[in-house]
Design an enzyme around this catalytic site. Structure first.
Site, PDB file in Angstrom:
ATOM      1  N   HIS A 100       0.886  -1.165   0.000  1.00 30.43           N
ATOM      2  CA  HIS A 100       0.000   0.000   0.000  1.00 30.43           C
ATOM      3  C   HIS A 100       0.929   1.222   0.000  1.00 30.43           C
ATOM      4  CE1 HIS A 100      -2.252  -3.068   2.339  1.00 30.43           C
ATOM      5  NE2 HIS A 100      -3.346  -2.542   1.829  1.00 30.43           N
ATOM      6  N   ASP A 103       2.452   1.884   3.273  1.00 29.38           N
ATOM      7  CA  ASP A 103       3.443   0.923   3.790  1.00 29.38           C
ATOM      8  C   ASP A 103       4.837   1.353   3.370  1.00 29.38           C
ATOM      9  OD1 ASP A 103       1.252  -0.734   4.399  1.00 29.38           O
ATOM     10  OD2 ASP A 103       1.422  -1.747   2.466  1.00 29.38           O
ATOM     11  N   GLU A 232     -10.383  -7.227  -4.634  1.00 26.81           N
ATOM     12  CA  GLU A 232     -10.140  -8.270  -3.627  1.00 26.81           C
ATOM     13  C   GLU A 232     -11.382  -8.371  -2.752  1.00 26.81           C
ATOM     14  OE1 GLU A 232      -6.416  -7.995  -1.393  1.00 26.81           O
ATOM     15  OE2 GLU A 232      -7.439  -8.893   0.322  1.00 26.81           O
ATOM     16  N   GLU A 268      -8.338 -13.839  -1.634  1.00 24.25           N
ATOM     17  CA  GLU A 268      -7.634 -14.137  -0.374  1.00 24.25           C
ATOM     18  C   GLU A 268      -8.342 -15.287   0.337  1.00 24.25           C
ATOM     19  OE1 GLU A 268      -6.294 -10.984   2.346  1.00 24.25           O
ATOM     20  OE2 GLU A 268      -6.965 -12.268   3.996  1.00 24.25           O
ATOM     21  N   HIS A 271     -10.437 -14.387   3.388  1.00 25.66           N
ATOM     22  CA  HIS A 271     -11.681 -13.677   3.051  1.00 25.66           C
ATOM     23  C   HIS A 271     -12.728 -14.650   2.517  1.00 25.66           C
ATOM     24  CE1 HIS A 271      -9.260  -9.682   2.404  1.00 25.66           C
ATOM     25  NE2 HIS A 271      -9.068 -10.222   3.598  1.00 25.66           N
ATOM     26  N   ASP A 296      -4.103 -13.920  -2.524  1.00 21.92           N
ATOM     27  CA  ASP A 296      -3.492 -13.547  -1.254  1.00 21.92           C
ATOM     28  C   ASP A 296      -3.450 -14.809  -0.414  1.00 21.92           C
ATOM     29  OD1 ASP A 296      -2.944 -10.968  -1.901  1.00 21.92           O
ATOM     30  OD2 ASP A 296      -4.144 -10.044  -0.321  1.00 21.92           O
ATOM     31  N   ASP A 309      -5.265 -13.720   9.157  1.00 24.42           N
ATOM     32  CA  ASP A 309      -4.105 -13.650   8.251  1.00 24.42           C
ATOM     33  C   ASP A 309      -2.958 -14.552   8.701  1.00 24.42           C
ATOM     34  OD1 ASP A 309      -5.432 -11.853   6.649  1.00 24.42           O
ATOM     35  OD2 ASP A 309      -4.295 -10.097   7.277  1.00 24.42           O
ATOM     36  N   ASP A 338      -0.185 -12.587   2.250  1.00 24.09           N
ATOM     37  CA  ASP A 338      -0.846 -11.580   3.088  1.00 24.09           C
ATOM     38  C   ASP A 338      -1.074 -12.256   4.441  1.00 24.09           C
ATOM     39  OD1 ASP A 338      -2.173  -9.494   4.159  1.00 24.09           O
ATOM     40  OD2 ASP A 338      -3.720  -9.336   2.612  1.00 24.09           O
TER      41      ASP A 338
HETATM   42  C1  XLS Z   1      -7.338  -6.691   4.340  1.00 22.99           C
HETATM   43  C2  XLS Z   1      -6.842  -6.910   3.002  1.00 22.99           C
HETATM   44  C3  XLS Z   1      -5.779  -5.939   2.515  1.00 22.99           C
HETATM   45  C4  XLS Z   1      -5.625  -6.015   1.043  1.00 22.99           C
HETATM   46  C5  XLS Z   1      -4.911  -4.865   0.418  1.00 22.99           C
HETATM   47  O1  XLS Z   1      -8.063  -7.498   4.895  1.00 22.99           O
HETATM   48  O2  XLS Z   1      -6.386  -8.238   2.911  1.00 22.99           O
HETATM   49  O3  XLS Z   1      -4.582  -6.136   3.180  1.00 22.99           O
HETATM   50  O4  XLS Z   1      -4.956  -7.187   0.642  1.00 22.99           O
HETATM   51  O5  XLS Z   1      -5.489  -3.657   0.758  1.00 22.99           O
HETATM   52 CA    CA Z   2      -6.987 -10.647   5.331  1.00 24.63          CA
HETATM   53 CA    CA Z   3      -5.410  -9.308   1.306  1.00 29.31          CA
END
Ligand code: XLS
Ligand code: CA
Ligand code: CA
Length: 441
Positions: A100, A103, A232, A268, A271, A296, A309, A338
């Protein structure tokens, strides 16, 4: 300056190795189904977790020192993170990174021009430090959820001023993505959702999000970005209701607003499970719509209902995921960890051990998914299962020439259909176990 002096270059030593700092399964040059493991698995480091997350949680301060010898919040620290990140990736043989905007550099609250100048400086520094290596950006994104200005959303905000800042951040993040040679650009709608319909015009908000994405595509293409834009999906957290609930929802949204040619999914695992799906379900839905872009790589915790995560260790899940990826012909993006160390795993060595776990897990998934495909029993069963659509009325349904009247007439002739046949779930699960553990005595 070296940050991880005591950590050697991580090498493949094979499953019998007991060396914690060695790969047991990830063998970059091993060829599987015509491609090397490295080609199948373009791994990426997430800047935020690996170089930023220090173990802070709702109940306690950080446990992991990520200062890398510099004062956090300074450009000196931003550069130290670049140096540490590159050393880390080189030692693991990782070729990609994701970030990001915030970051990479500390954000200047008072003036976005200062933040943008810092982004120019750090991207120059990254290019200088990665010159002569094959380390590149996988994807970039703008953090449009952390700053309080986004409390009511970014693309979905009620404030046109805030919307301008979202647009400005996307523009700059696209500039930097292109500059760093990124394959993709991610939209994760962290604050794009709502808490209550009592204050929210959902249609209005979704139209504005689509408009922001359209402007991003127009601008990105105008500066030579040829990669994919990604949504995402995530169903909840931080918002109660997030607009990009899952892949099916996000794909419908992209089609509705004519964005489907430029966008794919960044799926991801954590998610997917928060949305009540499996990881492989989300991959399948994306792939069958031609929108499987990037992954991810992480996992959630079934005991907890939030986004933990964790580094992936579940070989079943990785196998089913890699089965989908192989069937889809691979990713245009990569596998971005991630994922973050658990709070008590607070040494630099733990950072390496976590990546070794994740890379080995996906390598095992790849090996086993290829074996399942080569074994053929699952594919054979599936083919047989739908065989009644290969001829007669079934074939007419498939080619679109059947009418409701003729199908109803056929049903009347049959009076009752034959049993459609067993789904054989347990048998198929035993086939998977047989392939997974075929080396066991
Ligand atoms: C948060 C997300 C974030 C995205 C990028 O839950 O995983 O980190 O990957 O903004
Ligand atoms: Ca996540
Ligand atoms: Ca992510």
């Amino acid at each position: 300056m070296a940050f991880f002096e005591n950590i050697p270059e991580i090498k493949f030593e094979g499953p019998a190795s007991k060396n914690p700092l060695a790969f047991k399964y990830y063998d970059a040059n091993r060829v599987i189904m015509g491609k090397t493991m490295e080609e199948h698995l373009p791994f990426a480091m997430a800047w935020w977790h690996n170089l930023g997350a220090n173990g802070v949680d709702m109940f306690g301060r950080g446990t992991i020192d990520k200062s890398f010898g510099a004062e956090p919040g300074t450009m000196e620290h931003a550069k130290a993170k670049v140096d540490a990140g590159i050393e880390f990736m080189k030692k693991l043989g990782i070729k990609y990174y994701c970030w990001h905007d915030v970051d990479l550099v500390p954000e200047c609250e008072e003036d976005i021009n200062v933040t943008n100048a810092r982004l120019d400086e750090i991207s120059d520094y990254i290019l200088e430090k990665t010159k002569g290596t094959d380390i590149k950006c996988l994807w970039g994104t703008a953090n449009m959820f952390g700053n309080p200005r986004f409390m009511n959303g970014a693309g979905s905000t009620n404030s046109a001023d805030v919307y301008c800042f979202a647009a400005a951040q996307v523009k700059k993040a696209l500039d930097i993505t292109v500059k760093l040679g990124g394959r993709g650009y991610v939209f994760w709608g962290g604050r794009e959702g709502y808490e209550t319909l009592l204050n929210t015009d959902v249609k209005f908000e979704q139209e504005n999000i689509a408009q922001l994405m359209k402007m991003a595509v127009a601008y990105g293409r105008s500066i030579g970005f040829t990669g994919d834009f990604y949504i995402e999906p995530k169903p909840k957290e931080p918002m109660t209701h997030q607009y990009d609930f899952d892949a099916a929802t996000a794909i419908g949204f992209l089609r509705q607003y004519g964005l489907d040619k430029d966008f794919k999914m960044n799926i991801e695992a954590n998610h997917a499970t928060l949305a009540g799906h499996t990881f492989e379900h989300e991959l399948r839905i994306s792939a069958m719509n031609g929108m499987l872009g990037s992954v991810d790589a992480n996992q959630g915790n079934p005991m907890l209902g939030w986004d933990t995560d964790e580094f992936p260790c579940d070989v079943y899940s990785a196998t089913f995921a890699m089965y989908e990826v192989l069937k889809a012909g691979g990713l245009t993006g990569g596998f971005n960890f991630d994922s973050k160390n658990r709070r008590p795993s607070n040494t630099y060595e733990d950072m390496f051990l976590a990546f070794i776990l994740g890379m080995d897990t996906f390598a095992q998934g790849l090996i086993k998914a290829a074996e399942i495909i080569e074994d053929g029993r699952l594919d054979e069963f599936k083919k047989e299962r739908y065989a009644s659509f290969n001829e007669g009325l079934g074939a007419k349904v498939r080619d679109g020439s059947a009418t409701l009247e003729e199908l109803a007439a056929a049903a009347a002739d049959m009076k009752a259909p034959a049993n459609p046949g067993s789904g054989k779930t347990e048998y198929l699960q035993s086939v998977v176990n047989n392939v997974l553990f075929n080396g066991n005595k």
